[in-house]
Scaffold this motif. Structure first.
Motif, PDB file in Angstrom:
ATOM      1  N   PRO A  77       0.840  -1.205   0.000  1.00  0.00           N
ATOM      2  CA  PRO A  77       0.000   0.000   0.000  1.00  0.00           C
ATOM      3  C   PRO A  77       0.873   1.253   0.000  1.00  0.00           C
ATOM      4  CG  PRO A  77      -0.006  -1.044   2.160  1.00  0.00           C
ATOM      5  CD  PRO A  77       0.697  -1.977   1.240  1.00  0.00           C
ATOM      6  N   SER A  78       0.305   2.377  -0.446  1.00  0.00           N
ATOM      7  CA  SER A  78       1.136   3.575  -0.531  1.00  0.00           C
ATOM      8  C   SER A  78       1.535   4.018   0.871  1.00  0.00           C
ATOM      9  CB  SER A  78       0.410   4.690  -1.278  1.00  0.00           C
ATOM     10  OG  SER A  78      -0.827   4.932  -0.680  1.00  0.00           O
ATOM     11  N   GLY A  79       2.753   4.538   0.988  1.00  0.00           N
ATOM     12  CA  GLY A  79       3.266   4.963   2.286  1.00  0.00           C
ATOM     13  C   GLY A  79       3.772   3.818   3.138  1.00  0.00           C
ATOM     14  N   CYS A  80       3.969   2.631   2.544  1.00  0.00           N
ATOM     15  CA  CYS A  80       4.379   1.489   3.357  1.00  0.00           C
ATOM     16  C   CYS A  80       5.879   1.400   3.511  1.00  0.00           C
ATOM     17  CB  CYS A  80       3.831   0.179   2.790  1.00  0.00           C
ATOM     18  SG  CYS A  80       4.703  -0.374   1.314  1.00  0.00           S
ATOM     19  N   GLY A  81       6.615   2.267   2.841  1.00  0.00           N
ATOM     20  CA  GLY A  81       8.067   2.233   3.007  1.00  0.00           C
ATOM     21  C   GLY A  81       8.790   1.471   1.908  1.00  0.00           C
ATOM     22  N   LYS A  82       8.076   1.216   0.779  1.00  0.00           N
ATOM     23  CA  LYS A  82       8.721   0.531  -0.358  1.00  0.00           C
ATOM     24  C   LYS A  82       9.913   1.331  -0.857  1.00  0.00           C
ATOM     25  CE  LYS A  82       5.048   0.904  -3.099  1.00  0.00           C
ATOM     26  NZ  LYS A  82       3.752   1.290  -2.558  1.00  0.00           N
ATOM     27  N   SER A  83       9.664   2.648  -1.073  1.00  0.00           N
ATOM     28  CA  SER A  83      10.720   3.492  -1.625  1.00  0.00           C
ATOM     29  C   SER A  83      11.854   3.667  -0.623  1.00  0.00           C
ATOM     30  CB  SER A  83      10.164   4.857  -2.027  1.00  0.00           C
ATOM     31  OG  SER A  83       9.239   4.685  -3.076  1.00  0.00           O
ATOM     32  N   THR A  84      11.501   3.711   0.677  1.00  0.00           N
ATOM     33  CA  THR A  84      12.536   3.822   1.709  1.00  0.00           C
ATOM     34  C   THR A  84      13.439   2.594   1.661  1.00  0.00           C
ATOM     35  OG1 THR A  84      10.950   5.007   3.057  1.00  0.00           O
ATOM     36  CG2 THR A  84      12.922   4.207   4.166  1.00  0.00           C
ATOM     37  N   LEU A  85      12.814   1.425   1.512  1.00  0.00           N
ATOM     38  CA  LEU A  85      13.597   0.191   1.440  1.00  0.00           C
ATOM     39  C   LEU A  85      14.541   0.241   0.226  1.00  0.00           C
ATOM     40  CD1 LEU A  85      14.236  -2.581   2.567  1.00  0.00           C
ATOM     41  CD2 LEU A  85      12.356  -3.529   1.217  1.00  0.00           C
ATOM     42  N   LEU A  86      14.015   0.754  -0.894  1.00  0.00           N
ATOM     43  CA  LEU A  86      14.838   0.846  -2.104  1.00  0.00           C
ATOM     44  C   LEU A  86      16.023   1.799  -1.874  1.00  0.00           C
ATOM     45  CD1 LEU A  86      14.443  -0.476  -4.932  1.00  0.00           C
ATOM     46  CD2 LEU A  86      13.799   1.791  -5.742  1.00  0.00           C
ATOM     47  N   ASP A  87      15.744   2.926  -1.197  1.00  0.00           N
ATOM     48  CA  ASP A  87      16.823   3.886  -0.901  1.00  0.00           C
ATOM     49  C   ASP A  87      17.888   3.241  -0.007  1.00  0.00           C
ATOM     50  OD1 ASP A  87      15.571   5.773  -2.377  1.00  0.00           O
ATOM     51  OD2 ASP A  87      15.003   7.084  -0.717  1.00  0.00           O
ATOM     52  N   ILE A  88      17.441   2.386   0.912  1.00  0.00           N
ATOM     53  CA  ILE A  88      18.402   1.719   1.800  1.00  0.00           C
ATOM     54  C   ILE A  88      19.271   0.760   0.993  1.00  0.00           C
ATOM     55  CG2 ILE A  88      18.598   0.057   3.695  1.00  0.00           C
ATOM     56  CD1 ILE A  88      16.090   1.426   4.919  1.00  0.00           C
ATOM     57  N   VAL A  89      18.626   0.006   0.093  1.00  0.00           N
ATOM     58  CA  VAL A  89      19.397  -0.924  -0.747  1.00  0.00           C
ATOM     59  C   VAL A  89      20.395  -0.143  -1.608  1.00  0.00           C
ATOM     60  CG1 VAL A  89      19.255  -2.615  -2.613  1.00  0.00           C
ATOM     61  CG2 VAL A  89      17.568  -2.655  -0.771  1.00  0.00           C
ATOM     62  N   ALA A  90      19.985   1.061  -2.070  1.00  0.00           N
ATOM     63  CA  ALA A  90      20.844   1.870  -2.927  1.00  0.00           C
ATOM     64  C   ALA A  90      21.996   2.498  -2.154  1.00  0.00           C
ATOM     65  CB  ALA A  90      20.030   2.965  -3.595  1.00  0.00           C
TER      66      ALA A  90
ATOM     67  N   ARG B 252       1.390  -2.718   5.511  1.00  0.00           N
ATOM     68  CA  ARG B 252       1.373  -1.294   5.866  1.00  0.00           C
ATOM     69  C   ARG B 252       2.295  -1.075   7.056  1.00  0.00           C
ATOM     70  NH1 ARG B 252      -2.505  -1.113  10.297  1.00  0.00           N
ATOM     71  NH2 ARG B 252      -3.149  -3.256  10.499  1.00  0.00           N
ATOM     72  N   ARG B 253       2.508   0.202   7.413  1.00  0.00           N
ATOM     73  CA  ARG B 253       3.410   0.515   8.517  1.00  0.00           C
ATOM     74  C   ARG B 253       2.904  -0.005   9.843  1.00  0.00           C
ATOM     75  NH1 ARG B 253       6.016   6.504   7.908  1.00  0.00           N
ATOM     76  NH2 ARG B 253       7.057   6.083   5.941  1.00  0.00           N
ATOM     77  N   PRO B 254       3.800  -0.404  10.734  1.00  0.00           N
ATOM     78  CA  PRO B 254       5.224  -0.668  10.537  1.00  0.00           C
ATOM     79  C   PRO B 254       5.427  -1.874   9.617  1.00  0.00           C
ATOM     80  CG  PRO B 254       4.532  -1.329  12.740  1.00  0.00           C
ATOM     81  CD  PRO B 254       3.354  -0.679  12.089  1.00  0.00           C
TER      82      PRO B 254
END
Lengths: 274, 249, 266
Positions: A51-64, A220-222
């Motif tokens: 779902p949106s806001g679940c931290g998908k992009s954050t996880l990607l930034d961490i991998v990057a 969803r979060r967390p």
């Protein structure tokens, strides 16, 4: 179990190991990612949906290596990822082409930063433009291209780095539905040609099934990774495959997994807003 | 995040207080190094003395009168004209370059024209203040109006607002920040134009007093008056800023 | 299609067919203003002793443009302007870039930088005169102070409006700070930066000529003041008009530069 399954990091697999991410804001601690673990095997296409806001992009930034996790780590070849790596290039949702450069110089940007000599980087950029189907557009400027073509330029700019893994953050999110489908099919073709490891964030279930070998479903979060669905559809994924009952079966399975999460995330947002 | 922001905020406040203190300290240091810079105390007491003996008051009054009259005229003419011109794309395309290209013309060179038309009077000062202040006011009024979100205007139309209501309720509030920044620049340019014109030709005014203090080598008075002009500029801007805050509520 | 629709179409077509290009209308507007001026003088509304007729100015123009004095004055003003502007551009952009890297310092200085717009910097001129003596140094310093404020402010705005994606791209490619600034951030900020530089040039020029008018021994501003004091009205008007033309010319030059670079960006 084969040998490399026991020692995945040695093979260029990317291991996400118990990553946890919390923010402190207004004196309160928010847990964005509770616990995320998984392995992107070398040469596999993995999507993350949620779902949106679940931290998908954050996880990607961490991998990057763009964001440091609060705890846990990301490893490749036994090495921990702690800062941005040029062999983990990213394709963004927004248009990230540099409008003052030609298409060729846009694609060569990463090589230029890495100090590759001009003749070599141009030759390599030209080859990759052939791969993404933009031969003949070398001297155009991004404004002269459609949104879909610009995203292919961004994909070429990433591929030219000969990535250990390609990171894609909803790369087709800003495109209209038809363009999105066509560029998706194009990416499928490019990937089948290059077989680079890919970690692909999307909220589009059909897109995830079309492209992926594996789909990670985030809660969803967390957030945690709720489930990993292996998409055992034959490749190349031609029209017959994408119209098969099997394909629709995977879409259905993922929708069932995600539906409850999306609904409760929405309720949560509504409550937070009121 | 705010855990770190709390010490930073008091640090910022302390820093903001420190800046003028450092500026005055720099002035004092320069005065200690060279006799060509008057000391802070001597400058302030020279101005205070001229104010107390009544010789400075008419000069300050005359300068302020010209600046305020010129500024007010510029605002009254410039804002409606700018908003009107910007609502019509073609008019805007014709007019905008005329105004923006005159920005590079120093107003003071127009002084001979105004002096020949009005003589050495307050009217010449007002005219030069208008010539200086009206350009930024018109340009920012146009810029602000041009950037009003078209959806807002469509919304106003769909609510069947009259042209006047649309202007009052939608366009001017949306363009207000830009217009206000133009008023602030306009005020300081009007002040500058009046002071400079008083350097050249005037029968009274702060500029004339600075000029005569320079000629008579009354350095403390000269430095003090320059600071006075800076303070008048800052006070005017502060006043406009207060108006902006009240209008925005 | 209803009548109303037709009306809408007619309304949208008419301006495109019936109107001259904006620059042509602009020429007409300027010509009308000159004509009004001419008629006012010819009709005796203002005395031709105080305000000369535009045609007299036009007749005098070739004579003045033929003198070495005019060109040396123009060269002097231009040199002072360019020196002040170059310093303001270099220092303003660097300081702006530095301040965006030091957000706390930027927050401390913010009200003062905005307030600097309110300070009529040119009034400092007599103090510079006392400290540095006659010569071009006080003029360059005054013009520099006028020009550096808009350059600094627009640099800070331009850098803060940078697309986050461009910043992220620079980080993901593991750019050094210099690489990020030179290859990605600076060109990306350029369309917002240029208007600030243009304004800086305009301010530098206005301050230069303005101060020359009051105290100097050469330059266009000085010449206009000199002619005024000698009651050479026609020559004075010609110089004022030449000054306006030079200023407008530089304005157009910057606009052209802006368009060329923006087309490049486009």
């Amino acid at each position: 179990m084969t040998a490399w399954d026991r020692d995945p990091a040695a093979r260029g697999d990317v291991v996400v190991d118990e990553v946890r991410m919390t923010y402190v804001s207004e004196g309160r601690t928010t847990v964005a990612i509770e616990n995320a673990s998984g392995t992107v095997r070398k040469g596999r296409f993995v999507s993350i949906i949620g779902p949106s806001g679940c931290g998908k992009s954050t996880l990607l930034d961490i991998v990057a290596g763009l964001t440091r996790p609060t705890s846990g780590q990301v490893r490749i070849g036994g090495e921990s990822v702690t800062s941005p790596r040029r062999d983990f290039p990213m394709v963004f949702q927004d248009d990230s082409t540099l409008h003052w450069r030609t298409v060729l110089d846009n694609v060569a940007l990463g090589l230029e930063i890495a100090g590759v000599p001009k003749a070599e980087r141009r030759a390599r950029a030209r080859d990759i433009l052939g791969v993404v189907g933009l031969r003949g557009f070398e001297h155009h400027r991004p404004r002269q291209l459609s949104g879909g073509m610009r995203q292919r330029v961004a994909i070429a700019r990433a591929l030219v780095m000969e990535p250990a893994m390609l990171l894609m953050d909803e790369p087709f999110g800003a495109l209209d539905q038809q363009t999105r489908t066509l560029v998706g099919i194009e990416l499928l073709r490019i990937w089948e040609e290059t077989r680079t490891s890919v970690l692909f964030v999307t909220h589009d279930i059909r897109e995830a099934v079309t492209l992926s070998d594996e789909v990670w479903v985030m809660s969803r979060r967390p957030s945690t990774i709720l489930d990993v669905v292996h998409v055992d559809l034959p490749r190349p994924r031609d029209t017959d495959v994408l119209r098969s009952a099997q394909f629709e079966g995977y879409v259905g399975v993922l929708w069932d997994l995600i539906q409850a999460e999306v609904a409760s995330a929405m309720r949560e947002q509504e409550r937070a807003a009121s | 995040m705010s855990i770190h922001a709390v010490p930073a905020r008091s640090f910022v406040t302390a820093g903001r207080i420190a800046v003028p203190v450092l500026l005055v300290a720099g002035w004092a240091a320069a005065a200690a190094l060279t006799p060509e810079v008057a000391t802070v105390g001597a400058s302030l007491s020279a101005v205070a003395g001229a104010w107390a003996d009544g010789t400075l008051r008419p000069d300050v009054a005359d300068t302020l009168q010209a600046v305020i009259a010129g500024f007010a005229l510029s605002a009254v003419m410039g804002i409606p004209f700018g908003v009107w011109a910007a609502r019509r794309t073609y008019t805007y395309q014709v007019v905008e370059p005329l105004f923006s290209s005159t920005a590079a013309v120093p107003r003071i060179v127009l002084l001979p024209i105004f002096l020949s038309l009005f003589g050495i009077t307050v009217n010449a000062k007002i005219a030069i203040a208008v010539s200086a202040a009206i350009v930024p006011i018109v340009l920012t009024s146009m810029a602000g109006t041009r950037t009003v979100n078209p959806t807002l205007i469509k919304l106003g139309r769909s609510l069947e607002m009259s042209r006047w209501t649309l202007l009052r309720r939608v366009i001017v509030p949306a363009a207000l920040a830009s217009i206000m920044s133009g008023l602030r620049i306009g005020f300081s340019l009007a002040l500058l134009a009046v002071i400079l014109s008083e350097f050249v030709a005037a029968t009274s005014g702060i500029g004339l007093r600075i000029q005569s203090a320079y000629s008579l080598q009354q350095l403390p008075l000269m430095y003090g008056l320059v600071v006075l002009v800076v303070l008048v500029g800052l006070a005017g801007n502060l006043g406009i800023w207060f108006l902006e805050r009240r209008a925005a509520r | 299609m209803s009548v109303l629709d037709l009306g809408g179409i007619r309304m949208s077509i008419r301006p495109a067919l019936g109107r001259m290009p904006a620059w042509a209308t602009r020429v007409v507007v300027v010509a009308a203003l000159l004509t009004a001026w001419h008629l006012a003088v010819a009709g005796g509304l203002v005395s031709s002793l105080t305000v000369p007729a535009p045609l007299d100015c036009l007749r005098r123009l070739p004579g003045i443009l033929g003198t070495a004095a005019f060109w040396s004055d123009a060269a002097r003003s231009l040199r002072t302007t360019v020196e002040a502007f170059a310093a303001a551009a270099a220092i303003g952009v660097l300081a702006g870039a530095l301040l965006t890297r030091l957000p706390v310092v930027a927050r401390i200085l913010e009200p003062y930088i905005v307030g600097a717009y309110a300070v009529p910097v040119v009034v400092f001129y007599p103090t510079f005169l006392v400290v540095f003596g006659l010569g071009t140094a006080p003029i360059v310093l005054t013009a520099f102070l006028m020009a550096v404020v808009p350059v600094l402010m627009t640099t800070m705005v331009a850098l803060s409006e940078l697309r986050p994606t461009h910043r992220k791209l620079a980080r993901s490619l593991a750019c050094t700070r210099w690489q990020a600034f030179r290859s990605i951030l600076l060109p990306s900020a350029l369309p917002l930066l240029l208007p600030g530089l243009k304004l800086g040039f305009v301010y530098a020029m206005a301050a230069t000529v303005g101060v020359e008018f009051i105290v100097a021994d050469a330059g266009l501003g000085f010449r206009i003041g000199e002619l005024y004091r000698n009651f050479e009205t026609v020559d004075m008007y010609v110089h004022i008009l030449a000054m306006i033309a030079v200023a407008a010319g530089f304005n157009s030059l910057f606009n052209l530069l802006e368009r060329v670079i923006r087309k490049d960006l486009a």
